[in-house]
Scaffold this motif. Structure first.
Motif, PDB file in Angstrom:
ATOM      1  N   THR A   1      -0.615  20.759 -15.483  1.00  0.00           N
ATOM      2  CA  THR A   1      -1.101  20.492 -16.837  1.00  0.00           C
ATOM      3  C   THR A   1      -2.617  20.364 -16.942  1.00  0.00           C
ATOM      4  OG1 THR A   1      -0.785  18.108 -16.543  1.00  0.00           O
ATOM      5  CG2 THR A   1       1.034  19.355 -17.513  1.00  0.00           C
ATOM      6  N   ARG A   2      -3.296  20.247 -15.832  1.00  0.00           N
ATOM      7  CA  ARG A   2      -4.738  20.061 -15.944  1.00  0.00           C
ATOM      8  C   ARG A   2      -5.419  21.363 -16.320  1.00  0.00           C
ATOM      9  NH1 ARG A   2      -6.608  19.751  -9.641  1.00  0.00           N
ATOM     10  NH2 ARG A   2      -8.271  21.201 -10.070  1.00  0.00           N
TER      11      ARG A   2
ATOM     12  N   ARG B   1     -14.495   4.375 -10.588  1.00  0.00           N
ATOM     13  CA  ARG B   1     -14.862   5.641 -11.197  1.00  0.00           C
ATOM     14  C   ARG B   1     -13.596   6.258 -11.751  1.00  0.00           C
ATOM     15  NH1 ARG B   1     -14.679  10.744  -9.339  1.00  0.00           N
ATOM     16  NH2 ARG B   1     -16.085  12.239 -10.269  1.00  0.00           N
ATOM     17  N   ARG B   2     -13.642   6.729 -12.948  1.00  0.00           N
ATOM     18  CA  ARG B   2     -12.468   7.381 -13.533  1.00  0.00           C
ATOM     19  C   ARG B   2     -12.200   8.661 -12.758  1.00  0.00           C
ATOM     20  NH1 ARG B   2     -12.150  10.644 -18.790  1.00  0.00           N
ATOM     21  NH2 ARG B   2      -9.917  11.003 -18.908  1.00  0.00           N
ATOM     22  N   LEU B   3     -10.973   8.763 -12.241  1.00  0.00           N
ATOM     23  CA  LEU B   3     -10.620   9.941 -11.467  1.00  0.00           C
ATOM     24  C   LEU B   3     -10.468  11.155 -12.376  1.00  0.00           C
ATOM     25  CD1 LEU B   3      -7.902   8.525  -9.030  1.00  0.00           C
ATOM     26  CD2 LEU B   3     -10.306   8.956  -8.545  1.00  0.00           C
ATOM     27  N   SER B   4     -10.978  12.274 -11.905  1.00  0.00           N
ATOM     28  CA  SER B   4     -10.747  13.515 -12.635  1.00  0.00           C
ATOM     29  C   SER B   4      -9.291  13.913 -12.431  1.00  0.00           C
ATOM     30  CB  SER B   4     -11.673  14.611 -12.105  1.00  0.00           C
ATOM     31  OG  SER B   4     -11.289  14.960 -10.778  1.00  0.00           O
ATOM     32  N   ALA B   5      -8.841  14.901 -13.157  1.00  0.00           N
ATOM     33  CA  ALA B   5      -7.458  15.366 -13.012  1.00  0.00           C
ATOM     34  C   ALA B   5      -7.206  15.859 -11.591  1.00  0.00           C
ATOM     35  CB  ALA B   5      -7.157  16.464 -14.027  1.00  0.00           C
ATOM     36  N   GLY B   6      -8.183  16.536 -11.013  1.00  0.00           N
ATOM     37  CA  GLY B   6      -8.031  17.012  -9.638  1.00  0.00           C
ATOM     38  C   GLY B   6      -7.945  15.879  -8.634  1.00  0.00           C
ATOM     39  N   GLU B   7      -8.741  14.841  -8.849  1.00  0.00           N
ATOM     40  CA  GLU B   7      -8.696  13.684  -7.960  1.00  0.00           C
ATOM     41  C   GLU B   7      -7.397  12.905  -8.121  1.00  0.00           C
ATOM     42  OE1 GLU B   7     -13.452  12.672  -7.607  1.00  0.00           O
ATOM     43  OE2 GLU B   7     -12.338  12.060  -9.392  1.00  0.00           O
TER      44      GLU B   7
END
Length: 135
Positions: free
Chosen positions: A121-122, A65-71
């Protein structure tokens, strides 16, 4: 069960584990910060397999799963915690502070800085709920 939560947790763990493992292994094998270990031919095969497994873990973690910026931020900060705490704990327990301890800790600082960079930066979703979800 929530499949998205399982996929997210699995991806997060695999990326964090493989990052910390490969950084630590690389620091030890380079011999830049300490004498490189003597690796026998039979151990070399085990080492090669361990590196391949870690790279597969990284690839699978990124592919699940593509990690979100937070992950991604959390994964980098988790890896930095491992890279910082393990050598420092060994140094405290043994009373020996070696250059390799500083090197692995330095890689922990590097991943900590990358985690902070992602955090700075997110983009925020625009609500305060995300702040509470991040901790």
């Amino acid at each position: 069960m929530n499949r998205t939560a399982i996929r997210s947790a699995s991806s997060f763990f695999l990326v964090t584990f493989s990052t910390a493992f490969l950084f630590t292994l690389g620091a030890r094998l380079t011999g830049w910060f300490t004498r490189a270990p003597e690796v026998s031919p039979s151990q070399m095969q085990t080492l090669g397999v361990a590196i391949m497994i870690a790279v597969v873990c990284l690839a699978v973690g990124a592919g699940i799963r593509r990690l979100s910026a937070g992950e991604l931020q959390s994964a980098l900060l988790g890896a930095s915690a491992v890279l910082l705490s393990t050598p420092l704990a060994i140094a405290v327990l043994t009373g020996n502070w070696e250059i390799s301890t500083a090197a692995v800790s330095g890689m922990g600082v590097l991943t900590l800085a990358l985690g902070w960079l992602v955090a700075l930066t997110r983009r925020r979703a625009g609500s305060h709920d995300e702040d509470h979800a991040d901790g």
